[in-house]
Design an enzyme around this catalytic site. Structure first.
Site, PDB file in Angstrom:
ATOM      1  N   ASP A  61       0.861  -1.185   0.000  1.00 59.15           N
ATOM      2  CA  ASP A  61       0.000   0.000   0.000  1.00 59.15           C
ATOM      3  C   ASP A  61       0.896   1.233   0.000  1.00 59.15           C
ATOM      4  OD1 ASP A  61      -1.963   2.105   0.663  1.00 59.15           O
ATOM      5  OD2 ASP A  61      -3.270   0.442   1.208  1.00 59.15           O
ATOM      6  N   ASN A  69     -10.026   7.306   7.817  1.00 56.84           N
ATOM      7  CA  ASN A  69      -9.883   5.854   7.658  1.00 56.84           C
ATOM      8  C   ASN A  69     -10.362   5.085   8.890  1.00 56.84           C
ATOM      9  OD1 ASN A  69      -6.632   6.316   6.112  1.00 56.84           O
ATOM     10  ND2 ASN A  69      -8.634   6.303   5.143  1.00 56.84           N
ATOM     11  N   LYS A  85       0.633   3.367   5.627  1.00 59.07           N
ATOM     12  CA  LYS A  85      -0.159   2.201   6.019  1.00 59.07           C
ATOM     13  C   LYS A  85       0.676   0.923   6.037  1.00 59.07           C
ATOM     14  CE  LYS A  85      -4.660   3.926   4.573  1.00 59.07           C
ATOM     15  NZ  LYS A  85      -5.850   3.740   3.706  1.00 59.07           N
ATOM     16  N   CYS A 175     -11.834 -11.400 -16.998  1.00 59.39           N
ATOM     17  CA  CYS A 175     -13.008 -12.050 -17.590  1.00 59.39           C
ATOM     18  C   CYS A 175     -14.286 -11.545 -16.926  1.00 59.39           C
ATOM     19  CB  CYS A 175     -12.941 -13.564 -17.405  1.00 59.39           C
ATOM     20  SG  CYS A 175     -11.630 -14.416 -18.304  1.00 59.39           S
ATOM     21  N   CYS A 189     -15.135   5.277  -2.042  1.00 60.92           N
ATOM     22  CA  CYS A 189     -15.997   5.309  -0.863  1.00 60.92           C
ATOM     23  C   CYS A 189     -16.126   6.723  -0.315  1.00 60.92           C
ATOM     24  CB  CYS A 189     -15.487   4.343   0.199  1.00 60.92           C
ATOM     25  SG  CYS A 189     -13.891   4.787   0.910  1.00 60.92           S
ATOM     26  N   CYS A 253      -6.193 -13.620 -19.863  1.00 55.03           N
ATOM     27  CA  CYS A 253      -5.984 -15.066 -19.716  1.00 55.03           C
ATOM     28  C   CYS A 253      -6.424 -15.860 -20.932  1.00 55.03           C
ATOM     29  CB  CYS A 253      -6.710 -15.589 -18.482  1.00 55.03           C
ATOM     30  SG  CYS A 253      -8.519 -15.608 -18.630  1.00 55.03           S
TER      31      CYS A 253
END
Length: 258
Positions: A61, A69, A85, A175, A189, A253
């Protein structure tokens, strides 16, 4: 590998579970997990991953702890505000269990760094909050042959999916979401809000599923459930699961990926 009497005592509640047992606990001690993102998901996930005795943890991070937070990132306290962090998380782990091997990376992930970070890991758990990073990590996992758990949360909803796109019949994260999200322009957020306990539910569920993946083929609890995504609903509340089909044209993939 064997466990010392002190470690046997520490993990006694795991070992007495027939689905885990001594063999499962020894296996966890020999595993290497890379945790990408130490925020709302990674914070509670790390606490349970460390408590499970996973022997080596790489913590990734590039952010610093902010007062906002603390509403959901249970790993930190007010003394951590303004500090990185990754280093704060490592300090927590080493105080919690000094025997665990902990490495950190506090630089922002790009495609090249993602490849270096996931190499040699047994499992990657991604709890980051932007699609560009998630897709870079997913593509790196496919190329390195490393399985990926991808977890996300927002408002009152969360999801945890297990991907092994390096396997011929299994989907990767790309995918699931496609290519449209390679740019870093998703909602956050900060814009949408998030119930703190919802992040805890998703993070702890991701840690639980990580243990299942790491014990696959070792104990009765092991069950990777590749290409399946679990949706967690904090409004009803409830859960449901669905399966992702491998996309033969997927640039992460698909058949042309080297």
């Amino acid at each position: 590998m064997s466990l010392s009497p002190e470690r046997l005592d520490r993990f006694a509640r795991h070992i007495v579970l027939p689905e885990v047992g001594g063999a499962g606990q020894v296996a966890l001690a020999g595993k290497h997990l890379v945790l990408v993102g130490l925020g709302g998901i990674g914070s509670p996930a790390l606490q349970y991953l460390a408590a499970a005795g996973i022997g080596k943890l790489t913590l990734v991070d590039d952010d610093k702890v902010d007062a906002s937070n603390l509403q959901r990132q249970t790993l930190y306290n007010e003394r951590d505000i303004g500090h990185g962090k990754a280093i704060s998380a490592k300090r927590w782990v080493k105080l919690f269990d000094p025997e665990l091997d902990v490495e950190i990376s506090d630089r922002r992930i790009d495609i090249e760094r993602a490849a270096t970070l996931v190499e040699g890991a047994d499992l990657v758990l991604d709890g980051t909050d932007n699609f560009a990073t998630r897709l870079a990590v997913s593509d790196a996992c496919v190329k390195a042959g490393v399985p990926l758990l991808s977890a996300a949360v927002g408002r009152f909803q969360g999801q945890v999916g297990a991907f092994a796109g390096h396997l011929p019949e299994e989907a990767c994260y790309r995918c699931f979401v496609g290519d449209a999200f390679d740019a870093e322009d998703c909602d956050t957020c900060a814009e949408d809000g998030m119930l703190g306990a919802m992040a805890g539910w998703v993070g702890s569920f991701a840690a639980l599923h990580a243990v299942r993946v790491l014990l696959d083929g070792v104990s009765a609890y092991g069950d990777a459930q590749w290409s399946r995504v679990n949706l967690l609903d904090g409004i009803k509340p409830g859960m449901r699961q669905f399966t992702i089909a491998k996309d033969p044209a997927c640039k992460g993939c698909g058949g042309d990926v080297g």
